[in-house]
Motif scaffolding. Sequence first.
Motif, PDB file in Angstrom:
ATOM      1  N   VAL A 222       0.832  -1.203   0.000  1.00  0.00           N
ATOM      2  CA  VAL A 222       0.000   0.000   0.000  1.00  0.00           C
ATOM      3  C   VAL A 222       0.868   1.256   0.000  1.00  0.00           C
ATOM      4  CG1 VAL A 222      -1.648   1.332   1.358  1.00  0.00           C
ATOM      5  CG2 VAL A 222      -1.990  -1.110   1.061  1.00  0.00           C
ATOM      6  N   LEU A 223       1.866   1.301   0.878  1.00  0.00           N
ATOM      7  CA  LEU A 223       2.699   2.504   0.971  1.00  0.00           C
ATOM      8  C   LEU A 223       3.497   2.743  -0.311  1.00  0.00           C
ATOM      9  CD1 LEU A 223       4.048   2.260   4.643  1.00  0.00           C
ATOM     10  CD2 LEU A 223       2.180   3.667   3.767  1.00  0.00           C
ATOM     11  N   ILE A 224       4.127   1.695  -0.825  1.00  0.00           N
ATOM     12  CA  ILE A 224       4.916   1.864  -2.053  1.00  0.00           C
ATOM     13  C   ILE A 224       3.995   2.147  -3.234  1.00  0.00           C
ATOM     14  CG2 ILE A 224       6.426   0.667  -3.680  1.00  0.00           C
ATOM     15  CD1 ILE A 224       7.741  -0.716  -1.349  1.00  0.00           C
ATOM     16  N   GLY A 225       2.833   1.488  -3.288  1.00  0.00           N
ATOM     17  CA  GLY A 225       1.891   1.759  -4.369  1.00  0.00           C
ATOM     18  C   GLY A 225       1.406   3.196  -4.360  1.00  0.00           C
ATOM     19  N   VAL A 226       1.093   3.731  -3.180  1.00  0.00           N
ATOM     20  CA  VAL A 226       0.675   5.133  -3.093  1.00  0.00           C
ATOM     21  C   VAL A 226       1.804   6.058  -3.536  1.00  0.00           C
ATOM     22  CG1 VAL A 226       0.024   6.958  -1.477  1.00  0.00           C
ATOM     23  CG2 VAL A 226      -1.056   4.723  -1.309  1.00  0.00           C
ATOM     24  N   GLY A 227       3.026   5.762  -3.106  1.00  0.00           N
ATOM     25  CA  GLY A 227       4.153   6.581  -3.527  1.00  0.00           C
ATOM     26  C   GLY A 227       4.354   6.557  -5.034  1.00  0.00           C
ATOM     27  N   LEU A 228       4.214   5.383  -5.657  1.00  0.00           N
ATOM     28  CA  LEU A 228       4.368   5.290  -7.109  1.00  0.00           C
ATOM     29  C   LEU A 228       3.253   6.023  -7.836  1.00  0.00           C
ATOM     30  CD1 LEU A 228       5.458   1.536  -7.432  1.00  0.00           C
ATOM     31  CD2 LEU A 228       6.908   3.557  -7.534  1.00  0.00           C
ATOM     32  N   LEU A 229       2.043   5.963  -7.297  1.00  0.00           N
ATOM     33  CA  LEU A 229       0.938   6.696  -7.922  1.00  0.00           C
ATOM     34  C   LEU A 229       1.149   8.204  -7.823  1.00  0.00           C
ATOM     35  CD1 LEU A 229      -2.139   4.582  -6.736  1.00  0.00           C
ATOM     36  CD2 LEU A 229      -1.277   4.802  -9.070  1.00  0.00           C
ATOM     37  N   VAL A 230       1.608   8.674  -6.676  1.00  0.00           N
ATOM     38  CA  VAL A 230       1.871  10.103  -6.507  1.00  0.00           C
ATOM     39  C   VAL A 230       2.959  10.576  -7.470  1.00  0.00           C
ATOM     40  CG1 VAL A 230       2.752  11.840  -4.898  1.00  0.00           C
ATOM     41  CG2 VAL A 230       1.080  10.157  -4.122  1.00  0.00           C
ATOM     42  N   LEU A 231       3.985   9.741  -7.662  1.00  0.00           N
ATOM     43  CA  LEU A 231       5.079  10.089  -8.567  1.00  0.00           C
ATOM     44  C   LEU A 231       4.748   9.808 -10.029  1.00  0.00           C
ATOM     45  CD1 LEU A 231       8.055   8.726  -6.436  1.00  0.00           C
ATOM     46  CD2 LEU A 231       7.439  11.121  -6.793  1.00  0.00           C
ATOM     47  N   ASP A 232       3.544   9.282 -10.280  1.00  0.00           N
ATOM     48  CA  ASP A 232       3.066   9.004 -11.646  1.00  0.00           C
ATOM     49  C   ASP A 232       3.989   8.025 -12.384  1.00  0.00           C
ATOM     50  OD1 ASP A 232       1.312   9.167 -13.759  1.00  0.00           O
ATOM     51  OD2 ASP A 232       2.264  10.941 -14.647  1.00  0.00           O
ATOM     52  N   VAL A 233       4.393   6.971 -11.677  1.00  0.00           N
ATOM     53  CA  VAL A 233       5.215   5.932 -12.293  1.00  0.00           C
ATOM     54  C   VAL A 233       4.301   4.963 -13.020  1.00  0.00           C
ATOM     55  CG1 VAL A 233       6.827   4.041 -11.840  1.00  0.00           C
ATOM     56  CG2 VAL A 233       6.984   6.158 -10.530  1.00  0.00           C
ATOM     57  N   GLY A 235       2.530   1.667 -14.417  1.00  0.00           N
ATOM     58  CA  GLY A 235       2.407   0.324 -13.855  1.00  0.00           C
ATOM     59  C   GLY A 235       2.475   0.302 -12.353  1.00  0.00           C
ATOM     60  N   ALA A 236       2.004   1.365 -11.684  1.00  0.00           N
ATOM     61  CA  ALA A 236       2.128   1.456 -10.234  1.00  0.00           C
ATOM     62  C   ALA A 236       1.365   0.342  -9.525  1.00  0.00           C
ATOM     63  CB  ALA A 236       1.642   2.824  -9.751  1.00  0.00           C
ATOM     64  N   VAL A 237       0.169   0.016 -10.027  1.00  0.00           N
ATOM     65  CA  VAL A 237      -0.637  -1.027  -9.390  1.00  0.00           C
ATOM     66  C   VAL A 237       0.045  -2.386  -9.522  1.00  0.00           C
ATOM     67  CG1 VAL A 237      -2.876  -2.183  -9.379  1.00  0.00           C
ATOM     68  CG2 VAL A 237      -2.757   0.276  -9.805  1.00  0.00           C
ATOM     69  N   GLY A 238       0.565  -2.679 -10.701  1.00  0.00           N
ATOM     70  CA  GLY A 238       1.268  -3.935 -10.893  1.00  0.00           C
ATOM     71  C   GLY A 238       2.526  -4.025 -10.053  1.00  0.00           C
ATOM     72  N   LEU A 239       3.248  -2.919  -9.913  1.00  0.00           N
ATOM     73  CA  LEU A 239       4.445  -2.911  -9.079  1.00  0.00           C
ATOM     74  C   LEU A 239       4.082  -3.110  -7.609  1.00  0.00           C
ATOM     75  CD1 LEU A 239       6.406   0.007 -10.775  1.00  0.00           C
ATOM     76  CD2 LEU A 239       6.977  -2.418 -10.852  1.00  0.00           C
ATOM     77  N   ALA A 240       2.969  -2.503  -7.168  1.00  0.00           N
ATOM     78  CA  ALA A 240       2.524  -2.721  -5.791  1.00  0.00           C
ATOM     79  C   ALA A 240       2.154  -4.186  -5.570  1.00  0.00           C
ATOM     80  CB  ALA A 240       1.337  -1.820  -5.479  1.00  0.00           C
ATOM     81  N   ALA A 241       1.498  -4.803  -6.560  1.00  0.00           N
ATOM     82  CA  ALA A 241       1.179  -6.231  -6.456  1.00  0.00           C
ATOM     83  C   ALA A 241       2.447  -7.069  -6.386  1.00  0.00           C
ATOM     84  CB  ALA A 241       0.324  -6.658  -7.654  1.00  0.00           C
ATOM     85  N   LEU A 242       3.456  -6.678  -7.155  1.00  0.00           N
ATOM     86  CA  LEU A 242       4.738  -7.392  -7.114  1.00  0.00           C
ATOM     87  C   LEU A 242       5.389  -7.256  -5.735  1.00  0.00           C
ATOM     88  CD1 LEU A 242       6.839  -8.970  -8.805  1.00  0.00           C
ATOM     89  CD2 LEU A 242       7.885  -6.766  -9.356  1.00  0.00           C
ATOM     90  N   VAL A 243       5.274  -6.084  -5.125  1.00  0.00           N
ATOM     91  CA  VAL A 243       5.805  -5.875  -3.769  1.00  0.00           C
ATOM     92  C   VAL A 243       5.108  -6.800  -2.784  1.00  0.00           C
ATOM     93  CG1 VAL A 243       5.963  -4.219  -1.870  1.00  0.00           C
ATOM     94  CG2 VAL A 243       6.538  -3.507  -4.191  1.00  0.00           C
ATOM     95  N   PHE A 244       3.783  -6.934  -2.904  1.00  0.00           N
ATOM     96  CA  PHE A 244       3.026  -7.787  -1.988  1.00  0.00           C
ATOM     97  C   PHE A 244       3.465  -9.246  -2.103  1.00  0.00           C
ATOM     98  CE2 PHE A 244      -0.595 -10.552  -1.054  1.00  0.00           C
ATOM     99  CZ  PHE A 244      -0.932 -10.123   0.227  1.00  0.00           C
ATOM    100  N   VAL A 245       3.624  -9.738  -3.331  1.00  0.00           N
ATOM    101  CA  VAL A 245       3.982 -11.142  -3.526  1.00  0.00           C
ATOM    102  C   VAL A 245       5.394 -11.415  -3.038  1.00  0.00           C
ATOM    103  CG1 VAL A 245       4.367 -12.930  -5.262  1.00  0.00           C
ATOM    104  CG2 VAL A 245       2.374 -11.440  -5.443  1.00  0.00           C
ATOM    105  N   THR A 246       6.338 -10.551  -3.408  1.00  0.00           N
ATOM    106  CA  THR A 246       7.735 -10.804  -3.059  1.00  0.00           C
ATOM    107  C   THR A 246       8.021 -10.560  -1.580  1.00  0.00           C
ATOM    108  OG1 THR A 246       8.299  -8.530  -3.714  1.00  0.00           O
ATOM    109  CG2 THR A 246       8.572 -10.267  -5.375  1.00  0.00           C
ATOM    110  N   ALA A 247       7.095  -9.925  -0.857  1.00  0.00           N
ATOM    111  CA  ALA A 247       7.319  -9.708   0.572  1.00  0.00           C
ATOM    112  C   ALA A 247       7.360 -11.015   1.354  1.00  0.00           C
ATOM    113  CB  ALA A 247       6.225  -8.799   1.143  1.00  0.00           C
TER     114      ALA A 247
END
Length: 357
Positions: A222-233, A235-247
């Motif tokens: 959630v935190l990294i996904g929000v940061g990526l969305l704010v920075l307009d990166v 694929g932010a949602v997909g990257l947040a999902a990747l963070v969740f799985v790899t955690a």
Amino acid sequence: METSRTPLLPEPARKLGAWCAVVLLVAGVAAVFVWLCVVFKAAVTPVLLAILGTALLGPLYRRLLRMKVSKSLAAAITVLAVLVVVGGATYIVVAALIETGDQILASLRQAAVDIAEHFGAAGTSLEDLAENARTLLEKFGGTAASGVISGLSVVGQMLATAVLALLLIFFFLRDSDRAAGSLRSLVPAGTGDTAEAMARRAFEAVEGFMRGTTLVALVDAVLIGVGLLVLDVPGAVGLAALVFVTAYIPYLGAFLSGAVAVLVALADRGFVIALWVLGVVLAVQVIEGNVLQPMVQSRTVQMHPAAVMLAITAGASVAGVLGMLLAVPLTAAATGILGELRARYAAPQGPVPEEAS
């Protein structure tokens, strides 16, 4: 008149030999156990997944029992909850990765090209690595999406494993009160209490790991996904999902997902935004390491990072990605067992008796 025999080896050498024999015996038993698990992985994998699922939602089952719900109904509701939680999370992750996967891979390839322009041969190898990764992912996706026999076989095997794991979760929960009696019937009479205590300690360690890691993974995503969305990166949602799985792969997973996020930002948003993404990832890791992890590990078995990394490496060498995911909870269970044995058999350190005057 008998004469005392002088030992062939001095006392330190004999002690060293005894310890070497013990280490070899334990290593041999462990090697045979791992070999049997690999040979019977079709049956072992659902059992391990069922244990993890039972540990994750066991508190829900116990809460339902306190609400006077019957054991079978409580176990069925918990299995349904497992199906909803795991199935929903899997759907969200897969959908996010499918929707933004091409964009992420294109960004990674562009990042590799940019790095190649600045670092020459080293960057060229990174570009080749990105191209090979893209090719492998495309082949995997094509196999899963098409109707070829190999793809259907893999999907069918995964579905069969999932169904068997759900059934085992139901039985593990419903008959959990019989587990202690069954365990006592399998061990010698004098070791029943010790075996039960070791089993409880191991399961508590796995339970704490699963609940704590899931909480940490959710907060990180959630935190990294929000940061990526704010920075307009992209694929932010997909990257947040990747963070969740790899955690669920401690230390290594955070490094991999963070590196992918930084490379995507570098390719599409430039060096400055990539530095901001790196700052967001590092900030989240600081919050995790100083706030979340102490709260989680205070209720479960604490493991040294070196032991975790060795467990992940060993799990990957034995069973690939699945081994990496299962290595840490199994290590937590083993650590809990060793802690229980140490607590039971450690020499008591009482007060030193005073000498009589």
